[in-house]
Structure formats: structure tokens, C-alpha cells
Design a protein around this motif. Structure first.
Motif, PDB file in Angstrom:
ATOM      1  N   PRO A  66       0.814  -1.225   0.000  1.00  0.00           N
ATOM      2  CA  PRO A  66       0.000   0.000   0.000  1.00  0.00           C
ATOM      3  C   PRO A  66       0.845   1.271   0.000  1.00  0.00           C
ATOM      4  CG  PRO A  66      -0.884  -1.601   1.562  1.00  0.00           C
ATOM      5  CD  PRO A  66       0.445  -2.133   1.111  1.00  0.00           C
ATOM      6  N   ASP A  67       1.974   1.257   0.707  1.00  0.00           N
ATOM      7  CA  ASP A  67       2.848   2.437   0.721  1.00  0.00           C
ATOM      8  C   ASP A  67       3.448   2.684  -0.654  1.00  0.00           C
ATOM      9  OD1 ASP A  67       2.450   3.071   3.350  1.00  0.00           O
ATOM     10  OD2 ASP A  67       4.200   1.974   4.083  1.00  0.00           O
ATOM     11  N   LEU A  68       3.853   1.637  -1.321  1.00  0.00           N
ATOM     12  CA  LEU A  68       4.431   1.789  -2.661  1.00  0.00           C
ATOM     13  C   LEU A  68       3.390   2.362  -3.629  1.00  0.00           C
ATOM     14  CD1 LEU A  68       6.400  -1.574  -2.758  1.00  0.00           C
ATOM     15  CD2 LEU A  68       7.425   0.707  -2.935  1.00  0.00           C
ATOM     16  N   LEU A  69       2.175   1.874  -3.522  1.00  0.00           N
ATOM     17  CA  LEU A  69       1.130   2.349  -4.435  1.00  0.00           C
ATOM     18  C   LEU A  69       0.737   3.790  -4.112  1.00  0.00           C
ATOM     19  CD1 LEU A  69      -0.944  -0.948  -4.610  1.00  0.00           C
ATOM     20  CD2 LEU A  69       0.587  -0.010  -6.357  1.00  0.00           C
ATOM     21  N   ARG A  70       0.774   4.121  -2.832  1.00  0.00           N
ATOM     22  CA  ARG A  70       0.491   5.508  -2.439  1.00  0.00           C
ATOM     23  C   ARG A  70       1.583   6.438  -2.966  1.00  0.00           C
ATOM     24  NH1 ARG A  70       1.080   6.973   3.606  1.00  0.00           N
ATOM     25  NH2 ARG A  70       1.166   9.239   3.473  1.00  0.00           N
ATOM     26  N   LEU A  71       2.819   6.004  -2.885  1.00  0.00           N
ATOM     27  CA  LEU A  71       3.924   6.801  -3.423  1.00  0.00           C
ATOM     28  C   LEU A  71       3.775   6.985  -4.934  1.00  0.00           C
ATOM     29  CD1 LEU A  71       6.734   5.147  -1.337  1.00  0.00           C
ATOM     30  CD2 LEU A  71       6.399   7.621  -1.469  1.00  0.00           C
ATOM     31  N   ARG A  72       3.363   5.917  -5.591  1.00  0.00           N
ATOM     32  CA  ARG A  72       3.167   6.006  -7.041  1.00  0.00           C
ATOM     33  C   ARG A  72       2.146   7.091  -7.384  1.00  0.00           C
ATOM     34  NH1 ARG A  72      -0.281   3.679 -10.953  1.00  0.00           N
ATOM     35  NH2 ARG A  72       0.775   3.279 -12.956  1.00  0.00           N
ATOM     36  N   ARG A  73       1.065   7.123  -6.617  1.00  0.00           N
ATOM     37  CA  ARG A  73       0.037   8.151  -6.870  1.00  0.00           C
ATOM     38  C   ARG A  73       0.572   9.541  -6.543  1.00  0.00           C
ATOM     39  NH1 ARG A  73      -3.103   4.078  -4.393  1.00  0.00           N
ATOM     40  NH2 ARG A  73      -2.997   5.141  -2.372  1.00  0.00           N
ATOM     41  N   THR A  74       1.271   9.639  -5.412  1.00  0.00           N
ATOM     42  CA  THR A  74       1.739  10.949  -4.946  1.00  0.00           C
ATOM     43  C   THR A  74       2.810  11.547  -5.856  1.00  0.00           C
ATOM     44  OG1 THR A  74       1.286  10.256  -2.686  1.00  0.00           O
ATOM     45  CG2 THR A  74       2.736  12.164  -2.951  1.00  0.00           C
ATOM     46  N   TYR A  75       3.696  10.709  -6.344  1.00  0.00           N
ATOM     47  CA  TYR A  75       4.851  11.213  -7.085  1.00  0.00           C
ATOM     48  C   TYR A  75       4.775  10.996  -8.603  1.00  0.00           C
ATOM     49  CZ  TYR A  75       7.193  12.330  -2.756  1.00  0.00           C
ATOM     50  OH  TYR A  75       7.519  12.897  -1.552  1.00  0.00           O
ATOM     51  N   ALA A  76       3.645  10.539  -9.072  1.00  0.00           N
ATOM     52  CA  ALA A  76       3.522  10.295 -10.524  1.00  0.00           C
ATOM     53  C   ALA A  76       3.827  11.557 -11.313  1.00  0.00           C
ATOM     54  CB  ALA A  76       2.124   9.785 -10.844  1.00  0.00           C
ATOM     55  N   ASP A  77       3.328  12.690 -10.848  1.00  0.00           N
ATOM     56  CA  ASP A  77       3.528  13.944 -11.579  1.00  0.00           C
ATOM     57  C   ASP A  77       4.969  14.431 -11.512  1.00  0.00           C
ATOM     58  OD1 ASP A  77       0.923  13.905 -12.259  1.00  0.00           O
ATOM     59  OD2 ASP A  77       0.266  15.357 -10.742  1.00  0.00           O
ATOM     60  N   ARG A  78       5.731  13.882 -10.576  1.00  0.00           N
ATOM     61  CA  ARG A  78       7.132  14.307 -10.466  1.00  0.00           C
ATOM     62  C   ARG A  78       8.072  13.279 -11.091  1.00  0.00           C
ATOM     63  NH1 ARG A  78       6.961  16.409  -4.311  1.00  0.00           N
ATOM     64  NH2 ARG A  78       4.860  15.544  -4.391  1.00  0.00           N
ATOM     65  N   GLY A  79       7.495  12.348 -11.830  1.00  0.00           N
ATOM     66  CA  GLY A  79       8.343  11.457 -12.622  1.00  0.00           C
ATOM     67  C   GLY A  79       8.675  10.128 -11.976  1.00  0.00           C
ATOM     68  N   LEU A  80       7.884   9.700 -10.987  1.00  0.00           N
ATOM     69  CA  LEU A  80       8.140   8.381 -10.385  1.00  0.00           C
ATOM     70  C   LEU A  80       7.453   7.295 -11.208  1.00  0.00           C
ATOM     71  CD1 LEU A  80       9.028   6.440  -8.080  1.00  0.00           C
ATOM     72  CD2 LEU A  80       6.832   6.920  -6.990  1.00  0.00           C
ATOM     73  N   ARG A  81       8.218   6.260 -11.498  1.00  0.00           N
ATOM     74  CA  ARG A  81       7.664   5.060 -12.139  1.00  0.00           C
ATOM     75  C   ARG A  81       7.847   3.887 -11.174  1.00  0.00           C
ATOM     76  NH1 ARG A  81      10.646   4.136 -17.363  1.00  0.00           N
ATOM     77  NH2 ARG A  81       9.292   5.841 -17.977  1.00  0.00           N
ATOM     78  N   LEU A  82       6.785   3.141 -10.974  1.00  0.00           N
ATOM     79  CA  LEU A  82       6.855   1.956 -10.109  1.00  0.00           C
ATOM     80  C   LEU A  82       6.685   0.707 -10.966  1.00  0.00           C
ATOM     81  CD1 LEU A  82       6.840   0.545  -7.294  1.00  0.00           C
ATOM     82  CD2 LEU A  82       4.352   0.893  -7.268  1.00  0.00           C
ATOM     83  N   ILE A  83       7.647  -0.185 -10.857  1.00  0.00           N
ATOM     84  CA  ILE A  83       7.583  -1.452 -11.592  1.00  0.00           C
ATOM     85  C   ILE A  83       7.521  -2.585 -10.567  1.00  0.00           C
ATOM     86  CG2 ILE A  83       8.779  -2.993 -13.196  1.00  0.00           C
ATOM     87  CD1 ILE A  83      10.079  -0.481 -14.424  1.00  0.00           C
ATOM     88  N   ALA A 154       8.221   6.510   4.685  1.00  0.00           N
ATOM     89  CA  ALA A 154       9.226   7.574   4.864  1.00  0.00           C
ATOM     90  C   ALA A 154      10.561   7.188   4.233  1.00  0.00           C
ATOM     91  CB  ALA A 154       9.403   7.859   6.352  1.00  0.00           C
ATOM     92  N   GLN A 155      10.910   5.933   4.372  1.00  0.00           N
ATOM     93  CA  GLN A 155      12.184   5.459   3.808  1.00  0.00           C
ATOM     94  C   GLN A 155      12.169   5.538   2.279  1.00  0.00           C
ATOM     95  OE1 GLN A 155      12.867   1.467   5.129  1.00  0.00           O
ATOM     96  NE2 GLN A 155      15.074   1.574   4.879  1.00  0.00           N
ATOM     97  N   PHE A 156      11.076   5.043   1.690  1.00  0.00           N
ATOM     98  CA  PHE A 156      10.956   5.117   0.229  1.00  0.00           C
ATOM     99  C   PHE A 156      10.979   6.572  -0.228  1.00  0.00           C
ATOM    100  CE2 PHE A 156       8.407   1.003   0.666  1.00  0.00           C
ATOM    101  CZ  PHE A 156       9.429   0.208   0.183  1.00  0.00           C
ATOM    102  N   GLU A 157      10.242   7.410   0.501  1.00  0.00           N
ATOM    103  CA  GLU A 157      10.113   8.813   0.103  1.00  0.00           C
ATOM    104  C   GLU A 157      11.475   9.512   0.135  1.00  0.00           C
ATOM    105  OE1 GLU A 157       7.594  11.361   2.599  1.00  0.00           O
ATOM    106  OE2 GLU A 157       6.579  11.929   0.733  1.00  0.00           O
ATOM    107  N   GLU A 158      12.264   9.200   1.164  1.00  0.00           N
ATOM    108  CA  GLU A 158      13.596   9.808   1.263  1.00  0.00           C
ATOM    109  C   GLU A 158      14.457   9.409   0.060  1.00  0.00           C
ATOM    110  OE1 GLU A 158      15.792   8.474   4.666  1.00  0.00           O
ATOM    111  OE2 GLU A 158      17.627   9.387   3.911  1.00  0.00           O
ATOM    112  N   LYS A 159      14.376   8.134  -0.315  1.00  0.00           N
ATOM    113  CA  LYS A 159      15.170   7.667  -1.463  1.00  0.00           C
ATOM    114  C   LYS A 159      14.708   8.339  -2.750  1.00  0.00           C
ATOM    115  CE  LYS A 159      17.200   4.424   1.063  1.00  0.00           C
ATOM    116  NZ  LYS A 159      18.571   4.635   1.545  1.00  0.00           N
ATOM    117  N   ILE A 160      13.392   8.525  -2.866  1.00  0.00           N
ATOM    118  CA  ILE A 160      12.852   9.186  -4.063  1.00  0.00           C
ATOM    119  C   ILE A 160      13.351  10.629  -4.121  1.00  0.00           C
ATOM    120  CG2 ILE A 160      10.712  10.042  -5.117  1.00  0.00           C
ATOM    121  CD1 ILE A 160       9.382   7.453  -3.960  1.00  0.00           C
ATOM    122  N   HIS A 161      13.277  11.326  -2.990  1.00  0.00           N
ATOM    123  CA  HIS A 161      13.743  12.714  -2.955  1.00  0.00           C
ATOM    124  C   HIS A 161      15.212  12.803  -3.355  1.00  0.00           C
ATOM    125  CE1 HIS A 161      10.397  14.251  -0.035  1.00  0.00           C
ATOM    126  NE2 HIS A 161       9.978  14.087  -1.277  1.00  0.00           N
TER     127      HIS A 161
END
Lengths: 165, 200
Positions: A66-83, A154-161
Motif C-alpha cells: 500500500p505504501d508503494l502504491l500511495r507513493l506512485r500516486r503521490t509522485y507520478a507527476d514528479r516522474g516516479l515510475r513503479l515497476i 518515509a524510507q521510500f520517500e527519502e530515497k525518491i527525494h
């Protein structure tokens, strides 16, 4: 959605001619080797790519989804791709699809195909093969970081940032 | 609690949770004298089971689908080579609070049902697994007669379909060690379940 943003789907959609395993609605789960996954990683259009390898029986994998999918929704506009890549056995394909459906996944995903060792070493030679794992690639498709085991939002988000900087 | 104390607590938690770096080829087995509770009630260490030709330490558990897929092969290899001078020990390092079926009573039942003819012990606290740097189940460490690590990795190249396996890594390594010959393929990998370390 622009054509550029859709371009990463091309490697996945190209596989649809292969014996794709598709639910009546929702997600698809297509056999994919490490080369297929890396082709999807390096397809243009993303600024950061997360590759998550999971399995239905793996509790930490299910917990972090669920966290990964939430990140995908949140960061899609900033160029995040989830595979997403399922490490389930082919005999467990239906369970994998059911879980993806339950999670609301509505995009193509992979079912790992071929040699485990080749798959593991192609994605990250330092990875032991234990699930889950999440690999973070930058816009050039270079592996920047890996989270071995279950990650937090939070960990995923930090890595994305970090990768977006 | 001060910030420094919080940091220290977090660092300690992380240290407990994280395994050490995996053993390297040529290393000796760490924690080899640590006693672990076997399914028959005895307290056994790796040193207690060491064989004259070598020793196979395999991190395993009950719940993991990969262990289950390979289990017939693991048991067959363990039962066969334990009669050929290789000491064999299966170690469950999982905290059973993560998976109840990894508890001791279930281990006893499993070893009986599947006819384990080698010890299946509890690594309470995951001490031994951490010292090995073991990360997944199943994960095999094979030591030769001199006690040096000569093989680290998986069972074969096809967990799901035994008949389709083309490379029988652990069998070949065991055969080499039992015959006092060098191991050809020394390191392999496969997908597997992460070890559910105590305290993580």
C-alpha cells in the motif's frame, strides 16, 4: 497523460503478445526476465524508478505494497515510475493477480521469468535474493540505491527525494 | 529520553536487526560452539555435528514456500550425505512471532513428517544466522574437512520444478566435499524468504 509519460509502458505492452496472464479487469502479470525489467526501467519518461520484487506469501511484501502504491500516486507527476515484479511460482499466478486486484493495481506488472541467479545479479549483485527488495534507479536507469527487506513510506520517500535531486 | 539516547537506541536496534556481512569462501563457521535446541530435545552446536569430510549448515524454516518447494530435495541430500561423512544441521533462525508455524512444536512435527535424519535446531535470538550473515531461507553453507567454507548458496536452479532443474549446485558441492575434491561452482543465489530475525 502525455506520450512521453506513457513511453515506459512500451516494453511492457510489447510483451502482451507473449502469453500474458490477465485478470478479467485490472492488473496484468506478464512473464519478464531481468532484461525486460531493465528495459522498462530505462524507457524514457521517468526521473526515478522503483522496482519492487514481491510475492503473495511474503508478509512484509504485502505490508509495504500500500505504501508503494500511495507513493506512485503521490509522485507520478514528479516522474516516479513503479515497476512491480512478482517472484511467485507460476502455479501461484492467480493468487498474485488476486492480490494485485485487491490492492487496486491497474497497470501492467511482471512475473519473474528465467534463472533466479541471472535475475538477481542483473538487478543488484549485492542482493542475496531475499524478498522483498526495492531497487531505486535514476533517470538514466542507473541503480542508485536498494532497500533490502521491508521499507517504510518515509524510507521510500527519502530515497525518491534523493534520486530526484 | 535525550536525543543521544534515542540515537543510541535506534543504532542498537539497527545493529540487532541487520545481519553481518555474509561469510566469505575460506572462512570458518562462526558461533560453532553455540548450543541450539534440537527437535529431539538435545542441545546441539555446529561443532557437535561436524563430519569428518565436512559440514553442511542450512538455514531453513517451516513456513517459507521456497523451503517447501525444495524440502524433498533438501531432506534427501541431508539424509544421504550425513551417512557419507558430512555433518548436516538445519537451523531455524526465524522469530516465530512472525510466523507461528516456525515455532518449536511445528518444527518437531515437520521433522518427523518429512523424515529428517539430521538435526533441525532453533537459533533462538538469531545469533548464529546473524554471525553467518544469512539472509534467506533456504540458504546453504558447506564447509570442507578443514572447516573452511567451500560452497554458499542455493539448492539447484529450479525450486518450482525439480524435474526441470539443470544445475544441482548443492548436490554437486556435497559430492565434491564427500569425495575430498574441490567444489566447482562455489557461490549461487536464488529468490527466497527473508529470515525473520528476532528483534527486527
Amino acid at each position: 497523460m502525455t506520450a512521453r509519460r506513457l513511453s515506459w509502458l512500451v516494453p511492457l505492452l510489447a510483451l502482451s503478445a507473449a502469453p500474458a496472464l490477465q485478470a478479467s479487469t485490472g492488473p496484468t502479470l506478464m512473464p519478464g526476465t531481468a532484461a525486460d525489467v531493465l528495459q522498462a526501467v530505462r524507457a524514457p519518461g521517468a526521473r526515478v524508478v522503483l522496482v519492487n520484487v514481491w510475492a503473495t506469501w511474503c508478509i512484509p511484501c504485502r505490508e509495504e505494497m500500500p505504501d508503494l502504491l500511495r507513493l506512485r500516486r503521490t509522485y507520478a507527476d514528479r516522474g516516479l515510475r513503479l515497476i512491480l515484479v512478482s517472484g511467485d511460482f507460476t502455479s501461484d499466478t492467480e493468487q498474485a493477480l488476486a492480490f494485485l486486484r485487491e490492492q487496486g493495481v491497474d497497470f501492467p506488472t511482471y512475473l519473474k521469468k528465467g534463472s533466479d541467479m541471472e535475475f538477481i545479479d542483473a538487478l543488484d549483485p549485492h542482493w542475496s535474493g531475499a524478498l522483498p527488495v526495492t531497487l531505486i534507479y535514476d533517470s538514466s536507469g542507473t541503480l542508485r540505491d536498494t532497500i533490502y527487506g521491508k521499507g517504510s513510506y518515509a524510507q521510500f520517500e527519502e530515497k525518491i527525494h534523493t534520486a530526484l535531486q | 529520553m535525550t536525543g543521544r539516547m534515542v540515537f543510541t537506541a535506534l543504532a542498537l536496534t539497527a545493529a540487532l536487526a541487520a545481519p553481518a556481512t555474509a561469510l566469505q569462501l575460506g572462512d570458518s563457521a562462526p558461533q560453532r560452539d553455540v548450543k541450539m535446541r534440537n527437535v529431539d530435545g538435545r542441545q546441539l552446536s555446529i561443532a557437535d555435528v561436524a563430519g569428518s569430510k565436512g559440514t553442511l549448515v542450512i538455514f531453513s524454516c517451516n513456513h517459507c514456500p521456497w523451503v517447501r518447494a525444495w524440502e524433498t530435495r533438501i531432506v534427501e541430500l541431508g539424509n544421504t550425505y550425513s551417512t557419507r561423512g558430512i555433518g548436516v544441521i538445519a537451523i531455524n533462525a526465524n522469530d516465530p512471532s512472525s510466523h507461528a508455524e516456525d515455532g518449536f512444536d511445528a518444527m518437531v512435527l515437520r521433522a518427523k513428517q518429512r523424515n529428517y535424519q539430521f538435526p533441525y535446531v532453533v537459533d533462538s535470538g538469531s545469533t548464529v544466522a546473524r554471525a553467518f550473515g544469512a539472509e534467506r531461507t533456504p540458504e546453504a553453507f558447506l564447509f570442507d574437512a578443514s572447516g573452511k567454507l567451500v560452497y554458499h548458496g542455493t539448492i539447484d536452479d529450479n525450486a518450482e520444478d525439480e524435474g526441470a532443474a539443470k544445475q544441482h549446485f548443492l548436490h554437486d558441492a556435497l559430492e565434491s566435499v564427500a569425495s575430498s575434491k574441490p567444489v566447482d561452482i562455489k557461490e549461487t543465489k536464488a529468490l527466497g524468504c527473508s529470515i525473520k530475525y528476532y528483534g527486527s
